[in-house]
Design an enzyme around this catalytic site. Sequence first.
Site, PDB file in Angstrom:
ATOM      1  CE  LYS A 127      -2.019  32.042   5.168  1.00 32.50           C
ATOM      2  NZ  LYS A 127      -3.150  31.103   5.398  1.00 32.50           N
TER       3      LYS A 127
ATOM      4  CE1 TYR B 145     -13.297  29.178  10.396  1.00 28.25           C
ATOM      5  CE2 TYR B 145     -12.340  31.251   9.674  1.00 28.25           C
ATOM      6  CZ  TYR B 145     -12.194  30.001  10.222  1.00 28.25           C
ATOM      7  OH  TYR B 145     -10.952  29.555  10.598  1.00 28.25           O
TER       8      TYR B 145
ATOM      9  CG  HIS C 127      -9.189  36.039   7.951  1.00 25.89           C
ATOM     10  ND1 HIS C 127     -10.453  35.508   8.122  1.00 25.89           N
ATOM     11  CD2 HIS C 127      -8.333  34.996   8.107  1.00 25.89           C
ATOM     12  CE1 HIS C 127     -10.361  34.209   8.366  1.00 25.89           C
ATOM     13  NE2 HIS C 127      -9.085  33.881   8.364  1.00 25.89           N
TER      14      HIS C 127
ATOM     15  NE  ARG D 156      -3.076  32.607  10.006  1.00 30.13           N
ATOM     16  CZ  ARG D 156      -3.322  33.913  10.016  1.00 30.13           C
ATOM     17  NH1 ARG D 156      -2.697  34.700  10.909  1.00 30.13           N
ATOM     18  NH2 ARG D 156      -4.170  34.446   9.156  1.00 30.13           N
TER      19      ARG D 156
ATOM     20  NE  ARG E 123      -6.901  31.071  11.665  1.00 28.95           N
ATOM     21  CZ  ARG E 123      -6.555  32.310  11.931  1.00 28.95           C
ATOM     22  NH1 ARG E 123      -6.120  32.629  13.148  1.00 28.95           N
ATOM     23  NH2 ARG E 123      -6.635  33.262  11.014  1.00 28.95           N
TER      24      ARG E 123
ATOM     25  CG  HIS F 173      -5.750  25.325  11.018  1.00 24.54           C
ATOM     26  ND1 HIS F 173      -4.982  26.471  11.184  1.00 24.54           N
ATOM     27  CD2 HIS F 173      -6.760  25.685  10.173  1.00 24.54           C
ATOM     28  CE1 HIS F 173      -5.487  27.451  10.473  1.00 24.54           C
ATOM     29  NE2 HIS F 173      -6.575  27.005   9.853  1.00 24.54           N
TER      30      HIS F 173
END
Length: 368
Positions: free
Chosen positions: A239, A349, A339, A201, A316, A313
């Site tokens: 995050k 995805y 994640h 990120r 990514r 972004h």
Amino acid sequence: MSVKKLENGQYQVDVSFGFDPITGERIRTRPVASTRKEALELEAKLRREFQEERARKSRSVSFPTLISIYLASCEIDSKPNYYQNQKYIINKHISDYFLKSDIQKITHREITDFRKHLMETGLSNKSVNNIMTSLSKIFDTAVHEEILKRNPCDNVKRLPLTRKKMKFWRPEEFKKFISLIPQDQLLFKTFYTVAFLTGLRCGEMLALQWKDIDKILLEIDVHKSCTWLDGQFVVTTPKTKNSIRRVSINKKLLKLLERWKEAQEELFNELGIRHSHDTYIFQYKDTPSRKDIFSRKIKYFCKDSDLTPIRLHDFRHSHVALLIHQGEDYITIKERLGHGSVKTTIDVYGHLYPNKQKEMADKLDDLL
């Protein structure tokens, strides 16, 4: 029993009013009465007075006060950028609408009317959902503080979202982009290459320091993120807890990083800036870099070519598309991206994976 007889023949009332929010200790009172009947009447009187006082306090809480209570807790419990985001959403979309509302009288109907109002302003469904989430959190605070018995936002469904087509660059497009960057712009070549080959990120990348690169194991230690708030550079945790990870890099990428490090040291010497292992990797002046310059430069470098620019972004996304093309599984991609769950990876995805039905049909063709 909340009433018990003492050795001297009197009766003690033991009434609890919950816990002190500061000390965590139980709030209780233990008055004494002459008879059991008086003790029971006293207990009922104390409980009634407590409920009346709580109801009085609830009625006296205005919506602006409730917002202040929510934001105060948000500032303590959340990351700075999340707090600022909540403050912005509330000030822009929520506070004026409910300014004179009696929070005790706000019902499910008023909430859905507010959502309709937001939709009529032309906001996207995603934006409306985000605003409604903030409003629900405000009322969650009211329930937690015992100002309300229930959240009027409960059972208000989220608006449906239309999945936008994900934009990303294939390897040949990325190579073309890199070729468009002048040779003397090594900072940008390095930044975008790291983004494409790691999937980090933007906040994670800008928080990287040279000490986070393990040259022996060929890994990047990702354990922080960053943002600029009110003119201040703020470093935070990533995050999610799963975002703390080590990301493997290839040898060519390490060599590119080392080339930029040498160029950065020369630049810092010219500017009289001290360089050390604590220096931020993508820093080019006496303060850490901001995201916006790397966002703007994408369009700038693409302007004289037929290459369609993507967002920062989207690098990514491009990295994930590359991994999927190479046959990597969901678990590997989840760990590399940081994640929280495989479900997140699949939800975001999954549509990029090749259709196995076509592959199966082709195999059946081979049997005939």
